[in-house]
Design a protein around this motif. Structure first.
Motif, PDB file in Angstrom:
ATOM      1  N   ARG A  76       0.820  -1.219   0.000  1.00 50.48           N
ATOM      2  CA  ARG A  76       0.000   0.000   0.000  1.00 50.48           C
ATOM      3  C   ARG A  76       0.852   1.267   0.000  1.00 50.48           C
ATOM      4  O   ARG A  76       0.335   2.346  -0.293  1.00 50.48           O
ATOM      5  CB  ARG A  76      -0.951   0.002   1.191  1.00 50.48           C
ATOM      6  CG  ARG A  76      -0.298   0.208   2.548  1.00 50.48           C
ATOM      7  CD  ARG A  76      -1.277   0.030   3.672  1.00 50.48           C
ATOM      8  NE  ARG A  76      -2.375   0.970   3.601  1.00 50.48           N
ATOM      9  CZ  ARG A  76      -3.009   1.441   4.684  1.00 50.48           C
ATOM     10  NH1 ARG A  76      -2.658   1.029   5.892  1.00 50.48           N
ATOM     11  NH2 ARG A  76      -3.992   2.293   4.568  1.00 50.48           N
ATOM     12  N   TYR A 116     -11.578   2.910   0.981  1.00 50.52           N
ATOM     13  CA  TYR A 116     -11.333   3.671  -0.239  1.00 50.52           C
ATOM     14  C   TYR A 116     -10.340   2.896  -1.099  1.00 50.52           C
ATOM     15  O   TYR A 116      -9.272   2.500  -0.626  1.00 50.52           O
ATOM     16  CB  TYR A 116     -10.770   5.045   0.104  1.00 50.52           C
ATOM     17  CG  TYR A 116     -11.684   5.853   0.997  1.00 50.52           C
ATOM     18  CD1 TYR A 116     -12.518   6.829   0.475  1.00 50.52           C
ATOM     19  CD2 TYR A 116     -11.741   5.620   2.380  1.00 50.52           C
ATOM     20  CE1 TYR A 116     -13.369   7.555   1.277  1.00 50.52           C
ATOM     21  CE2 TYR A 116     -12.593   6.339   3.203  1.00 50.52           C
ATOM     22  CZ  TYR A 116     -13.406   7.307   2.647  1.00 50.52           C
ATOM     23  OH  TYR A 116     -14.260   8.023   3.443  1.00 50.52           O
ATOM     24  N   MET A 176      -7.387   2.576   1.504  1.00 48.50           N
ATOM     25  CA  MET A 176      -7.353   3.196   2.831  1.00 48.50           C
ATOM     26  C   MET A 176      -8.613   2.820   3.579  1.00 48.50           C
ATOM     27  O   MET A 176      -9.702   2.777   2.994  1.00 48.50           O
ATOM     28  CB  MET A 176      -7.254   4.725   2.681  1.00 48.50           C
ATOM     29  CG  MET A 176      -7.275   5.498   3.989  1.00 48.50           C
ATOM     30  SD  MET A 176      -7.208   7.313   3.718  1.00 48.50           S
ATOM     31  CE  MET A 176      -8.922   7.642   3.246  1.00 48.50           C
ATOM     32  N   SER A 179     -10.841   4.256   6.573  1.00 51.84           N
ATOM     33  CA  SER A 179     -10.963   5.490   7.339  1.00 51.84           C
ATOM     34  C   SER A 179     -12.419   5.727   7.699  1.00 51.84           C
ATOM     35  O   SER A 179     -13.219   4.790   7.725  1.00 51.84           O
ATOM     36  CB  SER A 179     -10.387   6.650   6.517  1.00 51.84           C
ATOM     37  OG  SER A 179     -10.369   7.840   7.269  1.00 51.84           O
ATOM     38  N   TRP A 224     -11.596  11.730   1.302  1.00 53.22           N
ATOM     39  CA  TRP A 224     -11.129  11.538  -0.072  1.00 53.22           C
ATOM     40  C   TRP A 224      -9.872  12.367  -0.343  1.00 53.22           C
ATOM     41  O   TRP A 224      -8.950  11.913  -1.029  1.00 53.22           O
ATOM     42  CB  TRP A 224     -12.230  11.910  -1.066  1.00 53.22           C
ATOM     43  CG  TRP A 224     -13.210  10.809  -1.320  1.00 53.22           C
ATOM     44  CD1 TRP A 224     -14.534  10.787  -1.000  1.00 53.22           C
ATOM     45  CD2 TRP A 224     -12.934   9.560  -1.957  1.00 53.22           C
ATOM     46  NE1 TRP A 224     -15.105   9.602  -1.393  1.00 53.22           N
ATOM     47  CE2 TRP A 224     -14.140   8.830  -1.989  1.00 53.22           C
ATOM     48  CE3 TRP A 224     -11.794   8.977  -2.494  1.00 53.22           C
ATOM     49  CZ2 TRP A 224     -14.247   7.553  -2.535  1.00 53.22           C
ATOM     50  CZ3 TRP A 224     -11.871   7.707  -3.050  1.00 53.22           C
ATOM     51  CH2 TRP A 224     -13.090   7.011  -3.070  1.00 53.22           C
ATOM     52  N   PHE A 244      -6.936  10.543   1.015  1.00 55.24           N
ATOM     53  CA  PHE A 244      -6.606   9.393   0.157  1.00 55.24           C
ATOM     54  C   PHE A 244      -5.859   9.856  -1.092  1.00 55.24           C
ATOM     55  O   PHE A 244      -4.825   9.292  -1.469  1.00 55.24           O
ATOM     56  CB  PHE A 244      -7.896   8.670  -0.216  1.00 55.24           C
ATOM     57  CG  PHE A 244      -7.689   7.418  -1.018  1.00 55.24           C
ATOM     58  CD1 PHE A 244      -6.836   6.412  -0.582  1.00 55.24           C
ATOM     59  CD2 PHE A 244      -8.366   7.227  -2.221  1.00 55.24           C
ATOM     60  CE1 PHE A 244      -6.650   5.250  -1.318  1.00 55.24           C
ATOM     61  CE2 PHE A 244      -8.194   6.066  -2.957  1.00 55.24           C
ATOM     62  CZ  PHE A 244      -7.330   5.084  -2.505  1.00 55.24           C
ATOM     63  N   ASP A 296      -2.287  10.985  -0.427  1.00 51.81           N
ATOM     64  CA  ASP A 296      -1.371   9.851  -0.267  1.00 51.81           C
ATOM     65  C   ASP A 296      -0.941   9.309  -1.629  1.00 51.81           C
ATOM     66  O   ASP A 296       0.242   9.023  -1.844  1.00 51.81           O
ATOM     67  CB  ASP A 296      -2.034   8.753   0.557  1.00 51.81           C
ATOM     68  CG  ASP A 296      -1.169   7.494   0.650  1.00 51.81           C
ATOM     69  OD1 ASP A 296      -0.144   7.532   1.340  1.00 51.81           O
ATOM     70  OD2 ASP A 296      -1.525   6.490  -0.004  1.00 51.81           O
TER      71      ASP A 296
END
Length: 395
Positions: free
Chosen positions: A152, A185, A202, A204, A212, A215, A218
């Protein structure tokens, strides 16, 4: 075959495993299971924690040596524990020869399939013929964490993902002695070579612009460049985050979700012809043809107050739902909807349903990550491109 005394259809699960192509994710779990069992064996032999000194201590730990071992899923490398005196010897290999190998594979697959740690512990006890500590299965599962984290957090800058699909699903998690809903997500990317990848996930809070945004930030921090097209449903928080984090990036509204929104405000009876005409708009090959079909639909139903709401929604969402039409014609079938990512969600749901409620966030990340790693590797193995620009007349 040994009978296991708990509620799980082992015969069906075993059959599914033996008929599938077990991959490196499954091998990694096999390594974790066997290494954890040998570690527990050495702990029982030494009768003391690391650096603990007391009269009952029998020996000292002395690291590991590597040993290759061949299983039906392929060759794996194990870390075999040693003691200073050399007197300790694992019985795992001898026991494995006596085990029904399909059950061992079932044990490994059970972890990814969402079987609870309590049931995994019972499987281990049945296979190995002796009890293990309550934390044994949990410790095995935690050994998967570095692999999931690596997956990830991997860099994305070395490839260009021309198309990115994003979606969220919901799971139940225990938190502060309560059961709460959490959002999962997921992002699926399509490379410039038209290969699919799972590029991020993710767990969350429930869907919101803030979640969002976190996400997407990231993904961008890991190297995701602005794609040609982002495909998703029309959740307001998601749309706002896309607009903010991927400035001037075209957004494709999933036509499956949009059509559902439109037909929900249409008459339920005597509207089949109108529903068919509406659907045809989003199967047009050119924007001009789509506009013509939209105009014809509106002319057919305008004046009927039962269709006022659908006309308003269609006019408001038409352009966003037709972004795919600028791409090669053969790509349209895959770009107009999030259906390919919905199938990923269904696979997660199939595994997650076994658990029902996750005991904590970490366990959710671990299971979902393992499933997505499995799916991602399947994408890499297929020789068929995800997007193909069909020649005229090709099916």
């Amino acid at each position: 075959m040994t009978q296991l005394n708990f509620t799980l259809d082992m015969d069906k699960l075993t059959e599914e495993i033996l008929s599938s192509n077990l991959n490196s994710a499954t091998k990694g779990l096999a390594v974790a299971v066997f290494n954890a069992y040998m570690e527990a064996e050495r702990d029982a032999y030494v009768q003391a924690d690391s650096r603990e000194r007391h009269a009952l201590r029998q020996d000292m730990r002395n690291g590991y040596y590597e040993r290759d071992y061949k299983l039906p899923i392929g060759r794996i490398t194990l870390k075999v524990p040693r003691t200073r005196s050399g007197a300790f010897s694992t019985k795992l290999f001898e026991k494995y020869q006596r085990m029904d190998q399909s059950l061992v594979l079932t044990l490994v697959e059970s972890v990814v399939s969402g079987v609870s740690t309590r049931k995994v512990t019972k499987i281990v006890e049945t296979l190995c013929g002796e009890g293990v500590s309550r934390s044994f299965a949990s410790d095995i599962l935690k050994r998967l964490d570095p692999e999931v984290a690596s997956f990830r957090e991997r860099a994305l800058h070395h490839k260009y993902y021309a198309y990115v699909y994003v979606d969220a699903m919901y799971i139940k998690v225990r938190e502060n002695h309560r059961v709460v809903s959490k959002g999962v997500y997921i992002a699926q990317g399509v490379t410039s070579e038209n290969r699919r990848e799972i590029i991020g996930f993710m767990v969350s809070e429930e869907e919101s612009k803030a979640a969002w945004t976190s996400f997407f930030q990231d993904l961008r921090a890991r190297g995701l460049k602005k794609p040609k097209l982002i495909i998703s449903d029309a959740h307001s928080g998601l749309k706002a985050a896309i607009k903010e984090d991927f400035l001037n990036c075209p957004w494709q509204r999933c036509t499956t979700h949009f059509l559902r929104n439109l037909t929900d405000v249409m008459p339920k009876k005597n509207s089949q012809a109108e529903r068919t005409a509406l659907k045809q708009i989003f199967y047009a090959d050119t924007l001009a043809h789509a506009r013509e079909l939209k105009t014809n639909f509106i002319k057919t139903v305008e004046g009927n107050p039962k269709y006022t709401a659908v006309i308003e929604k269609l006019e408001a969402g038409f352009d966003d739902a037709l972004q795919f039409i600028q791409e090669p014609t053969g790509y349209h079938v895959s770009l107009r909807t999030t259906n390919s990512l919905e199938r990923v969600n269904r696979e997660i749901r199939r595994r997650e349903r076994v658990i029902g409620i996750f005991p904590n966030i970490d366990s959710a990340v671990r299971l979902i990550g393992a499933v997505l790693m499995d799916i991602h590797e399947g994408f890499q193995k297929t020789k068929r491109k995800f997007l193909r620009d069909y020649a005229p007349g090709e099916n």
